[in-house]
Write an enzyme that holds these catalytic residues in place. Structure first.
Site, mmCIF file in Angstrom:
data_model
loop_
_atom_site.group_PDB
_atom_site.id
_atom_site.type_symbol
_atom_site.label_atom_id
_atom_site.label_comp_id
_atom_site.label_asym_id
_atom_site.label_seq_id
_atom_site.Cartn_x
_atom_site.Cartn_y
_atom_site.Cartn_z
ATOM 1 N N GLU A 1 -4.698 7.713 -3.169
ATOM 2 C CA GLU A 1 -5.160 6.454 -2.593
ATOM 3 C C GLU A 1 -5.418 5.411 -3.684
ATOM 4 O OE1 GLU A 1 -4.786 6.154 0.471
ATOM 5 O OE2 GLU A 1 -5.940 4.402 1.091
ATOM 6 N N HIS B 1 1.826 4.362 -2.825
ATOM 7 C CA HIS B 1 1.897 5.825 -2.645
ATOM 8 C C HIS B 1 3.282 6.324 -3.050
ATOM 9 C CE1 HIS B 1 -1.915 6.664 -0.665
ATOM 10 N NE2 HIS B 1 -1.688 5.843 0.343
ATOM 11 N N HIS C 1 0.839 -1.208 0.000
ATOM 12 C CA HIS C 1 0.000 0.000 0.000
ATOM 13 C C HIS C 1 0.877 1.262 0.000
ATOM 14 C CE1 HIS C 1 -3.715 2.292 1.200
ATOM 15 N NE2 HIS C 1 -2.793 3.119 1.652
ATOM 16 N N GLU C 2 1.773 1.329 0.980
ATOM 17 C CA GLU C 2 2.594 2.545 1.099
ATOM 18 C C GLU C 2 3.572 2.675 -0.071
ATOM 19 O OE1 GLU C 2 1.622 4.765 3.071
ATOM 20 O OE2 GLU C 2 0.296 3.492 4.264
HETATM 21 ZN ZN ZN Z 1 -3.143 5.213 1.756
#
Ligand code: ZN
Length: 502
Positions: free
Chosen positions: A296, A270, A266-267
């Protein structure tokens, strides 16, 4: 030339902001507890200096000169017109709030946050209620100061700060069909005849071994360690100051290997966005993300459309076995795939699965919109919260600690933020359908551990534009269609129904 002077002033102000971002990363990851007091002085000083520079009346003059210059604005799709649009938005928002309201907001937020922590600890909503009332009042006055157009509402004025151009009415148009169809899907899954295997989640992995393994997955995604780092923090996050220095964090627990892996993907998603911004635009609106929702979409894309896909696990499972030895010997890729796609309606947003997560967001969106329009008062929040959890997720909320007191957002008077999480899921699904059209062999590539086509597509279609397009325009430009609930629903239905035999 006014435009060059304007850009120089904005880059200068943003330089301060990027310094503040490194100080706050340091505070989360490195700083000893004794540093708190001095750090808060440093942060306040930089925030004050940055505010002064962003609201310098000279910026207002330069903006007005540039806006009057036909050469700069006649083509609204040009880079300069986009820069001016975004600078105008930012300048208006930072100059419209009277200084005494800014100060009062900062004071009230920090006291309200403190009372919220106590109220949550004791699961006693009444301790937070008067402060929620103050925060609602504050947010409404802030919205009033920003203003909203005819046919819009106070919530819109606040959400504009997170998702430029997106309005509550538009969001409702996408969220309502999503909610109704998800409600059916979740009810079908939970009453289905089959339960996915969860044995993969039950195997403990020493955190030391996870720490060696997990960054390799980020590297496989294309996260560049020459231009980024992974560290550890309580709540994982990503902060970027420029494409050459992107910091992401993750967390490890012996009994939560899958959590470390998905949180890191997830990170890193980003992080790839931040690393994919063009260095020549650093410090300008073209050198930063389009919105929180688009940001996101990048993290959810890697977490859910890669990390929760079967082809990914076909590649990853043998690596897991190599790294951690016999514990995983008889765990198949299918086992891992099933385990990370378990759906279980529950109370806590941050622990929710891919399907029910969006229901948590829709509850919050509906409630904060009502609080901002004055139709819902603080005292009625717990009842309205619990009623929706029962209706949408079929769960009885046992107390306010795991109910309406669970999130920090409203304690800081942040209204309008929550929908960006689900918008991220929606954008991700819509982008991913387009990617599969453009790269039909994508899943075969995943099964070989080749994630490069996905990264290149995102670099080319999303990252390099930075904030040039507003999120809804970017979505339409990239996929040829307005944002819709259909791609996310198709994705969830196709994946989850077979796992539950419905
Ligand atoms: Zn996030």
């Amino acid at each position: 030339m006014s435009y060059d002077e304007l850009l120089a002033k904005i880059k200068d102000a943003n330089l301060l902001r990027s310094t503040a971002s490194i100080l706050s990363w340091d505070q989360e990851c490195m700083m000893p507890p004794g540093g708190v007091e001095h750090r808060s002085l440093q942060m306040a000083q930089i925030a004050g200096l940055a505010h002064q520079r962003f609201t310098d009346p000279r910026i207002g003059e330069l903006l007005a000169e540039c806006e009057a210059d036909d050469e700069l604005t006649s083509d609204p799709a040009s880079e300069q017109a986009a820069v001016l649009r975004e600078l105008r938005r930012g300048y208006d928002r930072s100059t419209k709030l009277p200084a005494d309201l800014v100060q009062e907001a900062a004071r009230t937020r920090s006291i309200a946050h403190h009372h919220w922590q106590q109220a949550r600890e004791e699961s006693d909503f009444d301790k937070f209620r008067p402060w929620l009332e103050k925060n609602i009042d504050l947010a409404r006055r802030v919205a009033e100061a920003y203003g909203w157009a005819d046919g819009e509402e106070p919530w819109d004025a606040l959400a504009e700060g997170y998702e430029p151009g997106m309005r509550a009415r538009q969001i409702e148009g996408v969220f309502t069909p999503l909610r109704d169809r998800l409600q059916n899907l979740i009810a079908d899954l939970t009453s289905g005849p089959r339960r996915p295997s969860t044995r993969f989640l039950e195997i403990a992995v020493p955190t030391g071994e996870q720490r060696a393994f997990v960054p390799q997955i980020a590297e496989q995604m294309g996260f560049d360690f020459e231009r980024g780092r992974i560290d550890i923090s309580v709540h994982p996050f990503c902060s970027g100051t420029n494409p050459g220095d992107v910091r992401i964090t993750t967390r490890f627990r012996d009994d939560a290997f899958a959590d470390a892996l998905t949180a890191t993907m997830h990170e890193a998603g980003h992080g790839l966005y931040e690393q994919g911004l063009l260095p020549e635009h650093t410090g300008t609106p073209l050198g930063r993300a389009a919105s929180l929702g688009i940001h996101e979409s990048q993290s959810r894309m890697w977490e859910n459309f890669v990390g929760r896909s079967l082809p990914f696990w076909e590649w990853c499972m043998p690596r897991v076995r190599d790294a951690f030895g016999s514990a995983f010997d008889d765990v198949t890729p299918q086992d891992a795939y099933e385990a990370v796609n378990t759906v279980s309606p529950d109370f806590i947003r941050v622990e929710a699965d891919e399907a029910t997560y969006n229901m948590h967001i829709m509850v919050r969106f509906e409630l904060e919109r009502l609080m901002m329009s004055g139709e819902l008062v603080a005292a009625d929040l717990p009842d309205e919260w619990n009623r929706r959890y029962k209706e949408y997720l079929g769960v009885d909320v046992p107390n306010d600690r795991v109910g309406c007191l669970q999130d920090t957002h409203w304690s800081g008077a942040s209204f309008g933020y929550f929908p960006t999480y689900t918008l991220g899921n929606l954008y991700a699904a819509q982008f991913f359908e387009k990617i599969l059209e453009d790269v039909p062999g994508l899943h075969e590539e995943f099964a070989r551990g080749d994630l490069s086509s996905l990264k290149s597509w995102l670099n080319e279609n999303i990252h390099k534009h930075g904030g040039r397009y507003q999120p809804a325009d970017l979505c339409e430009r990239v996929t040829g269609k307005a944002l819709s609930a259909d791609p996310l629903l198709r994705h969830l239905e196709r994946k989850l129904r077979p796992l539950y035999g419905v």
